[in-house]
Design an enzyme around this catalytic site. Sequence first.
Site, PDB file in Angstrom:
ATOM      1  N   SER A  26       0.858  -1.185   0.000  1.00  0.00           N
ATOM      2  CA  SER A  26       0.000   0.000   0.000  1.00  0.00           C
ATOM      3  C   SER A  26       0.893   1.233   0.000  1.00  0.00           C
ATOM      4  O   SER A  26       2.026   1.181   0.504  1.00  0.00           O
ATOM      5  CB  SER A  26      -0.864   0.012   1.266  1.00  0.00           C
ATOM      6  OG  SER A  26      -1.488   1.269   1.402  1.00  0.00           O
ATOM      7  N   TYR A  75      -1.637  -0.601  10.423  1.00  0.00           N
ATOM      8  CA  TYR A  75      -1.706  -1.024   9.014  1.00  0.00           C
ATOM      9  C   TYR A  75      -0.516  -0.439   8.252  1.00  0.00           C
ATOM     10  O   TYR A  75       0.144  -1.139   7.482  1.00  0.00           O
ATOM     11  CB  TYR A  75      -3.035  -0.532   8.431  1.00  0.00           C
ATOM     12  CG  TYR A  75      -3.253  -0.813   6.960  1.00  0.00           C
ATOM     13  CD1 TYR A  75      -3.740  -2.043   6.523  1.00  0.00           C
ATOM     14  CD2 TYR A  75      -2.990   0.173   5.997  1.00  0.00           C
ATOM     15  CE1 TYR A  75      -3.953  -2.290   5.167  1.00  0.00           C
ATOM     16  CE2 TYR A  75      -3.205  -0.064   4.648  1.00  0.00           C
ATOM     17  CZ  TYR A  75      -3.682  -1.295   4.241  1.00  0.00           C
ATOM     18  OH  TYR A  75      -3.906  -1.531   2.903  1.00  0.00           O
TER      19      TYR A  75
HETATM   20  P1  NAP Z   1     -10.898  -6.629   1.134  1.00  0.00           P
HETATM   21  O1  NAP Z   1     -12.009  -6.466   0.159  1.00  0.00           O
HETATM   22  O2  NAP Z   1     -11.148  -6.388   2.579  1.00  0.00           O
HETATM   23  O3  NAP Z   1     -10.256  -8.057   0.943  1.00  0.00           O
HETATM   24  C1  NAP Z   1      -9.281  -8.552   1.806  1.00  0.00           C
HETATM   25  C2  NAP Z   1      -9.524 -10.020   1.986  1.00  0.00           C
HETATM   26  O4  NAP Z   1      -8.547 -10.510   2.897  1.00  0.00           O
HETATM   27  C3  NAP Z   1     -10.888 -10.343   2.593  1.00  0.00           C
HETATM   28  O5  NAP Z   1     -11.779 -10.810   1.595  1.00  0.00           O
HETATM   29  C4  NAP Z   1     -10.573 -11.408   3.659  1.00  0.00           C
HETATM   30  O6  NAP Z   1     -11.177 -12.680   3.426  1.00  0.00           O
HETATM   31  C5  NAP Z   1      -9.091 -11.650   3.481  1.00  0.00           C
HETATM   32  N1  NAP Z   1      -8.483 -11.952   4.780  1.00  0.00           N
HETATM   33  C6  NAP Z   1      -8.457 -11.164   5.903  1.00  0.00           C
HETATM   34  N2  NAP Z   1      -7.820 -11.815   6.888  1.00  0.00           N
HETATM   35  C7  NAP Z   1      -7.435 -13.018   6.379  1.00  0.00           C
HETATM   36  C8  NAP Z   1      -6.742 -14.138   6.911  1.00  0.00           C
HETATM   37  N3  NAP Z   1      -6.298 -14.140   8.177  1.00  0.00           N
HETATM   38  N4  NAP Z   1      -6.552 -15.221   6.118  1.00  0.00           N
HETATM   39  C9  NAP Z   1      -6.986 -15.229   4.840  1.00  0.00           C
HETATM   40  N5  NAP Z   1      -7.661 -14.200   4.284  1.00  0.00           N
HETATM   41  C10 NAP Z   1      -7.874 -13.106   5.048  1.00  0.00           C
HETATM   42  O7  NAP Z   1      -9.681  -5.657   0.776  1.00  0.00           O
HETATM   43  P2  NAP Z   1      -9.230  -4.935  -0.581  1.00  0.00           P
HETATM   44  O8  NAP Z   1      -9.603  -3.514  -0.453  1.00  0.00           O
HETATM   45  O9  NAP Z   1      -9.618  -5.713  -1.766  1.00  0.00           O
HETATM   46  O10 NAP Z   1      -7.643  -5.023  -0.385  1.00  0.00           O
HETATM   47  C11 NAP Z   1      -6.883  -6.102  -0.886  1.00  0.00           C
HETATM   48  C12 NAP Z   1      -5.410  -5.841  -0.640  1.00  0.00           C
HETATM   49  O11 NAP Z   1      -5.038  -4.567  -1.180  1.00  0.00           O
HETATM   50  C13 NAP Z   1      -5.031  -5.771   0.846  1.00  0.00           C
HETATM   51  O12 NAP Z   1      -3.737  -6.280   1.012  1.00  0.00           O
HETATM   52  C14 NAP Z   1      -5.031  -4.275   1.129  1.00  0.00           C
HETATM   53  O13 NAP Z   1      -4.232  -3.937   2.221  1.00  0.00           O
HETATM   54  C15 NAP Z   1      -4.463  -3.765  -0.181  1.00  0.00           C
HETATM   55  N6  NAP Z   1      -4.781  -2.365  -0.446  1.00  0.00           N
HETATM   56  C16 NAP Z   1      -6.063  -1.957  -0.663  1.00  0.00           C
HETATM   57  C17 NAP Z   1      -6.335  -0.608  -0.927  1.00  0.00           C
HETATM   58  C18 NAP Z   1      -7.720  -0.111  -1.194  1.00  0.00           C
HETATM   59  O14 NAP Z   1      -7.867   1.133  -1.318  1.00  0.00           O
HETATM   60  N7  NAP Z   1      -8.723  -0.937  -1.299  1.00  0.00           N
HETATM   61  C19 NAP Z   1      -5.276   0.313  -0.947  1.00  0.00           C
HETATM   62  C20 NAP Z   1      -3.977  -0.136  -0.712  1.00  0.00           C
HETATM   63  C21 NAP Z   1      -3.736  -1.473  -0.474  1.00  0.00           C
HETATM   64  P3  NAP Z   1     -12.696 -13.096   3.868  1.00  0.00           P
HETATM   65  O15 NAP Z   1     -13.581 -12.058   3.234  1.00  0.00           O
HETATM   66  O16 NAP Z   1     -12.828 -14.451   3.257  1.00  0.00           O
HETATM   67  O17 NAP Z   1     -12.752 -13.105   5.356  1.00  0.00           O
END
Ligand code: NAP
Length: 247
Positions: free
Chosen positions: A139, A153
């Site tokens: 990120s 985070y």
């Molecule tokens: P998201 O929709 O919350 O998806 C993250 C997924 O991680 C969830 O579906 C969850 O699975 C899974 N997870 C959480 N804890 C876990 C564990 N202990 N074991 C296995 N799976 C686990 O998030 P997103 O926004 O798509 O983000 C995806 C990635 O991009 C993350 O690494 C986040 O930090 C990074 N990121 C996102 C943004 C943004 O603006 N969205 C910006 C920068 C970086 P379940 O639903 O099955 O529980």
Amino acid sequence: MKTVLITGAAKGIGRATALELAKAGYAIVINYLTSAKEAEELRKTIAETYSVPCLTVQADVSKEEEVERMIAEIEEKLSPVDILINNAAIDLPNLFREKTAEEFRRVLDVNVVGAYNCARSVCRGMKERGYGRIINISSTNGINTYFPMCFDYDASKAALNSLTHDLAMQLSPEVHVNAVAPGFIGTESELEGYDEEFLKEEQEKILVKRYGRPEEVAYLIRFLISPEADYINNAVIRIDGGQKGSV
Ligand code: NAP
């Protein structure tokens, strides 16, 4: 056909990546923790639309024994993992003074130790077979975009960038390890909980004046694991629409 494991792939960026890589002809493994229904729906969509093998596996990436079991299951039912996308992460919404050490540890456990557990479990096979790619989803918060409610985070993503460099050094030349650092991406989990005004202010800080789409991160990942990107290794690549104040 190469096999890709995407952790936390039932929703958001992980889901978009699974669809994009299925379209590109990879065999897909969808890891999930709690979103069993969404994972199964995604599996069906991929199998029907792209005719590539697709498997769902439940595992908590922060737990070594669950990760070991997951990798063994993938090898038994499909094939060894050629490409690992460490995407699973949590971001707990509390202000600095309200956070607990326990919450801090959990964030590090999932976002950093989880990526380490998965990498450790697949890297020996990758080295032996002479090919592997690992992409850590970091990120801009791990570089220089900080918010008081997510210091834990931010620290976890900075540690993930560091882990990316360490793994790249240790696993070369067969295995390439890179990180993708998204800025504000409009996934469901990212948008919920913020008020309109905050979201508008954040959008103003982005040079292209909008949030990114999960698919746009998926396109970058698709490129980074393609043969065209074979000279990219040990890099942390931002994808943030040109966030002001971030370089
Ligand atoms: P998201 O929709 O919350 O998806 C993250 C997924 O991680 C969830 O579906 C969850 O699975 C899974 N997870 C959480 N804890 C876990 C564990 N202990 N074991 C296995 N799976 C686990 O998030 P997103 O926004 O798509 O983000 C995806 C990635 O991009 C993350 O690494 C986040 O930090 C990074 N990121 C996102 C943004 C943004 O603006 N969205 C910006 C920068 C970086 P379940 O639903 O099955 O529980």
